[in-house]
Design an enzyme around this catalytic site. Structure first.
Site: not given
Length: 168
Positions: A91, A133-134, A137
């Site tokens: 990341c 993953h994004e 966030h």
């Protein structure tokens, strides 16, 4: 366009939950700046707005070899997922640290494109992992949150060392 500062752990802004975008015309500059920031990293493949200290729910991804095929996701959500597997992740907000994380290998994501049009993306490839993953966030979650407390400590130590070295 501008290259934005990418936040690193333990910055508390990385834990902020993003807010839905109601008018895509207000985020066009943000999208352009996020893309420029992503490409300026040299090796990044995805960036969420919360990583640059913004609250709008925006993700930019480019997994193309030529880095010229951006995917813009506004208000993205994972609608469904299947078949979990472990895979190594890194990341931009946790520089120089990599760890295995369990994710769905196949997902359906709904979002708006940069023009505000609804889109649905089905992927059972690398893109599926990157989108999860994004999108994490935007909920204030980092990939290290899935790790044991010991591994989280190791990540923090490595990032602090990296940031200190970069400051010299």
């Amino acid at each position: 366009m501008a290259v934005l500062e990418i936040l690193s752990i333990p910055d508390p802004r990385l834990k902020v939950k993003a807010e839905k975008v109601t008018d895509v015309s207000t985020i066009q500059t943000l999208i352009d700046d996020m893309l420029e920031t992503l490409y300026a990293t040299g090796n990044g493949i995805g960036l969420a707005s919360t990583q640059v200290g913004r609250k709008e729910a925006v993700v930019v991804i480019d997994i193309s070899d030529e880095r010229n095929d951006p995917l813009i996701l506004v208000n993205p959500e994972v609608v469904s997922g299947e078949n979990k597997a472990l895979g190594q992740e890194g990341c931009l907000s946790v520089p120089e640290y990599y760890a295995d994380v369990e994710r769905y290998t196949s997902v359906v994501v709904s979002a708006l494109d940069r023009d505000g049009n609804p889109i649905t993306i089905e992927s059972d490839e690398f893109l599926a992992i990157v989108m999860q993953h994004e999108i994490d966030h935007l909920s204030g979650n980092l990939f290290i949150d899935y790790l044991s407390p010991l591994k989280q400590k190791m990540a923090m130590k490595k990032v602090k060392k990296y940031v200190k070295a970069q400051a010299k």
